[in-house]
Design a protein around this motif. Sequence first.
Motif, PDB file in Angstrom:
ATOM      1  N   ALA A  63      71.993 -27.442 -53.286  1.00 20.17           N
ATOM      2  CA  ALA A  63      72.680 -27.008 -54.442  1.00 20.17           C
ATOM      3  C   ALA A  63      72.598 -28.072 -55.606  1.00 20.17           C
ATOM      4  O   ALA A  63      72.983 -27.919 -56.694  1.00 20.17           O
ATOM      5  CB  ALA A  63      73.995 -26.352 -54.058  1.00 20.17           C
ATOM      6  N   HIS A  64      72.841 -29.414 -55.104  1.00 25.09           N
ATOM      7  CA  HIS A  64      72.922 -30.582 -55.835  1.00 25.09           C
ATOM      8  C   HIS A  64      71.716 -31.029 -56.488  1.00 25.09           C
ATOM      9  O   HIS A  64      71.752 -32.107 -57.222  1.00 25.09           O
ATOM     10  CB  HIS A  64      73.734 -31.716 -55.160  1.00 25.09           C
ATOM     11  CG  HIS A  64      73.028 -32.172 -54.177  1.00 25.09           C
ATOM     12  ND1 HIS A  64      72.846 -31.801 -53.068  1.00 25.09           N
ATOM     13  CD2 HIS A  64      72.331 -33.580 -54.287  1.00 25.09           C
ATOM     14  CE1 HIS A  64      72.140 -32.586 -52.468  1.00 25.09           C
ATOM     15  NE2 HIS A  64      71.747 -33.588 -53.062  1.00 25.09           N
ATOM     16  N   GLY A 114      70.863 -27.617 -59.526  1.00 21.37           N
ATOM     17  CA  GLY A 114      71.626 -26.583 -59.506  1.00 21.37           C
ATOM     18  C   GLY A 114      72.425 -26.064 -60.581  1.00 21.37           C
ATOM     19  O   GLY A 114      72.622 -26.973 -61.503  1.00 21.37           O
ATOM     20  N   THR A 115      72.779 -24.863 -60.689  1.00 17.66           N
ATOM     21  CA  THR A 115      73.588 -24.316 -61.723  1.00 17.66           C
ATOM     22  C   THR A 115      74.785 -23.514 -61.569  1.00 17.66           C
ATOM     23  O   THR A 115      75.279 -22.857 -62.393  1.00 17.66           O
ATOM     24  CB  THR A 115      72.441 -23.193 -62.817  1.00 17.66           C
ATOM     25  OG1 THR A 115      72.001 -22.234 -61.893  1.00 17.66           O
ATOM     26  CG2 THR A 115      71.248 -23.935 -63.056  1.00 17.66           C
ATOM     27  N   ARG A 116      75.296 -23.620 -60.149  1.00 16.50           N
ATOM     28  CA  ARG A 116      76.443 -22.926 -59.920  1.00 16.50           C
ATOM     29  C   ARG A 116      77.512 -23.787 -58.954  1.00 16.50           C
ATOM     30  O   ARG A 116      76.889 -24.682 -58.435  1.00 16.50           O
ATOM     31  CB  ARG A 116      76.263 -21.866 -58.967  1.00 16.50           C
ATOM     32  CG  ARG A 116      75.434 -20.637 -59.446  1.00 16.50           C
ATOM     33  CD  ARG A 116      74.901 -19.807 -58.604  1.00 16.50           C
ATOM     34  NE  ARG A 116      76.140 -19.047 -58.131  1.00 16.50           N
ATOM     35  CZ  ARG A 116      76.115 -17.963 -57.124  1.00 16.50           C
ATOM     36  NH1 ARG A 116      74.848 -17.885 -56.347  1.00 16.50           N
ATOM     37  NH2 ARG A 116      77.234 -17.584 -56.588  1.00 16.50           N
ATOM     38  N   SER A 117      78.762 -23.792 -59.772  1.00 14.60           N
ATOM     39  CA  SER A 117      79.702 -24.546 -58.960  1.00 14.60           C
ATOM     40  C   SER A 117      80.318 -23.786 -57.732  1.00 14.60           C
ATOM     41  O   SER A 117      80.083 -22.624 -57.600  1.00 14.60           O
ATOM     42  CB  SER A 117      80.982 -24.722 -60.134  1.00 14.60           C
ATOM     43  OG  SER A 117      80.565 -25.451 -61.061  1.00 14.60           O
ATOM     44  N   GLY A 118      80.935 -24.511 -56.829  1.00 15.49           N
ATOM     45  CA  GLY A 118      81.504 -23.893 -55.689  1.00 15.49           C
ATOM     46  C   GLY A 118      81.641 -24.984 -54.433  1.00 15.49           C
ATOM     47  O   GLY A 118      81.409 -26.098 -54.632  1.00 15.49           O
ATOM     48  N   TRP A 167      84.056 -30.068 -53.645  1.00 19.16           N
ATOM     49  CA  TRP A 167      83.826 -29.220 -54.759  1.00 19.16           C
ATOM     50  C   TRP A 167      82.649 -29.567 -55.764  1.00 19.16           C
ATOM     51  O   TRP A 167      82.488 -30.802 -56.124  1.00 19.16           O
ATOM     52  CB  TRP A 167      84.946 -29.247 -55.567  1.00 19.16           C
ATOM     53  CG  TRP A 167      84.937 -28.027 -56.956  1.00 19.16           C
ATOM     54  CD1 TRP A 167      84.689 -28.452 -58.135  1.00 19.16           C
ATOM     55  CD2 TRP A 167      84.773 -26.634 -56.811  1.00 19.16           C
ATOM     56  NE1 TRP A 167      84.338 -27.458 -59.014  1.00 19.16           N
ATOM     57  CE2 TRP A 167      84.320 -26.256 -58.169  1.00 19.16           C
ATOM     58  CE3 TRP A 167      84.801 -25.659 -55.665  1.00 19.16           C
ATOM     59  CZ2 TRP A 167      84.460 -24.963 -58.378  1.00 19.16           C
ATOM     60  CZ3 TRP A 167      84.852 -24.400 -56.198  1.00 19.16           C
ATOM     61  CH2 TRP A 167      84.632 -24.109 -57.577  1.00 19.16           C
ATOM     62  N   ASP A 214      80.666 -29.398 -58.769  1.00 20.24           N
ATOM     63  CA  ASP A 214      81.063 -29.092 -60.192  1.00 20.24           C
ATOM     64  C   ASP A 214      79.632 -29.104 -60.960  1.00 20.24           C
ATOM     65  O   ASP A 214      79.027 -30.255 -61.212  1.00 20.24           O
ATOM     66  CB  ASP A 214      82.046 -30.010 -60.901  1.00 20.24           C
ATOM     67  CG  ASP A 214      82.311 -29.660 -62.505  1.00 20.24           C
ATOM     68  OD1 ASP A 214      81.458 -29.123 -62.981  1.00 20.24           O
ATOM     69  OD2 ASP A 214      83.696 -29.712 -62.582  1.00 20.24           O
ATOM     70  N   ASP A 215      79.033 -28.060 -61.270  1.00 21.85           N
ATOM     71  CA  ASP A 215      77.767 -27.990 -61.774  1.00 21.85           C
ATOM     72  C   ASP A 215      77.824 -28.667 -63.417  1.00 21.85           C
ATOM     73  O   ASP A 215      76.721 -28.634 -64.009  1.00 21.85           O
ATOM     74  CB  ASP A 215      77.005 -26.634 -62.108  1.00 21.85           C
ATOM     75  CG  ASP A 215      77.590 -25.691 -62.907  1.00 21.85           C
ATOM     76  OD1 ASP A 215      78.924 -25.978 -63.444  1.00 21.85           O
ATOM     77  OD2 ASP A 215      77.235 -24.818 -63.392  1.00 21.85           O
ATOM     78  N   GLU A 216      78.995 -28.970 -63.968  1.00 23.98           N
ATOM     79  CA  GLU A 216      79.232 -29.578 -65.161  1.00 23.98           C
ATOM     80  C   GLU A 216      78.953 -31.252 -64.864  1.00 23.98           C
ATOM     81  O   GLU A 216      78.761 -31.673 -66.025  1.00 23.98           O
ATOM     82  CB  GLU A 216      80.271 -29.147 -66.112  1.00 23.98           C
ATOM     83  CG  GLU A 216      80.357 -27.681 -66.330  1.00 23.98           C
ATOM     84  CD  GLU A 216      81.448 -27.363 -67.221  1.00 23.98           C
ATOM     85  OE1 GLU A 216      82.320 -28.207 -67.474  1.00 23.98           O
ATOM     86  OE2 GLU A 216      81.492 -26.148 -67.564  1.00 23.98           O
TER      87      GLU A 216
END
Length: 345
Positions: free
Chosen positions: A169-170, A173-177, A222, A224-226
């Motif tokens: 995901a990192h 990626g484009t989604r946080s979680g 966590w 954070d995609d930002e």
Amino acid sequence: MNVAAKQTPVDPSWDPGLRPEHVLVAIPTLNEARHVERCLASLMESDPFCERVLFVVADGGSTDGTREIVHALAQRRRNLVLLDNPEILQSAGINRAALELSGPDHRILVRCDAHAQYPKGYVRRVAEALAARPEAASVVGVLDSRGHNCFQRASAWVVDTPLGSGGSAHRGGTRSGWVDHGHHAGFRLEWFRRLEGYDPDFSHNEDAEYDVRLARAGGRLWLDDELRTDYIMRPTPRALWVQYWRYGKGRARTVLKHRMRPRLRQIAPALSLVLQGLCLSIAPFWPPALGVPALYLAVLAAISIVASVRMQSLCGMWAGMALLIIHTAWGAGFIRGLARGIKGA
């Protein structure tokens, strides 16, 4: 490290009065003269918040001018410190910065890499992301791979695909979680101290190894995609091979240390390498076995074509070669690491 002795829960409460003095930034270096000044500028000059944040460059004995560059910058910036890291490894350097130079007011550790460039306000945003998630022990971010020459650009494109990263995901990626691993950005220092930091013997995969211990101690990550970082890929096939060989060995060491059962996507390159080798070895006696490596080469060729179209550049033709290096080097390093670890057990 005795993980079992570190199971006491950490109070997740957070003082909302976040100040720059609460933050310490650690940057390990070893011969990063080509990148370190640009990295520090992207971190320190983009946000007034950073004027009172402590920045520590932990250098492992650079001989290319890195130390001189940082020393000169430190003469102009009182909040920049050059720290010797005689253990050389970046894991040990971050530990030294975080565990030896942090004061009683420091609550957040931000890890940065000299090989990366950071967006405006990155340090403040990492600190605010932790403040916004009091239940998180760490915040991780997303790596957006970049390159300058043709090989780097093709490598950057392919490593951010599922075939290059295994769907991590990192990686682009484009989604946080909530995740079990990611690109390390920020830590609550109370957690980092409780876990005694990184394992200082790890040259690679120290982040994933830390995340295993964190999860077993009850900590959460966590994504954070930002929190996005431009990561500059290795410039040559040989450099990429060495990097992923070390990544593979590091993952094997983590698996052995914690007696883990790795996920299929994590060991797929090693399984593929074994399968390719097996097919090539029996092909002289059973020629149809060549179908497996032929199919793999066809996939690599297709990846190169797709990359060229998506990138709108013939540089994309390097993508298949880069993917072959990533898979083969990681798989070989993983197998080598397992063999050495089991032999030495």
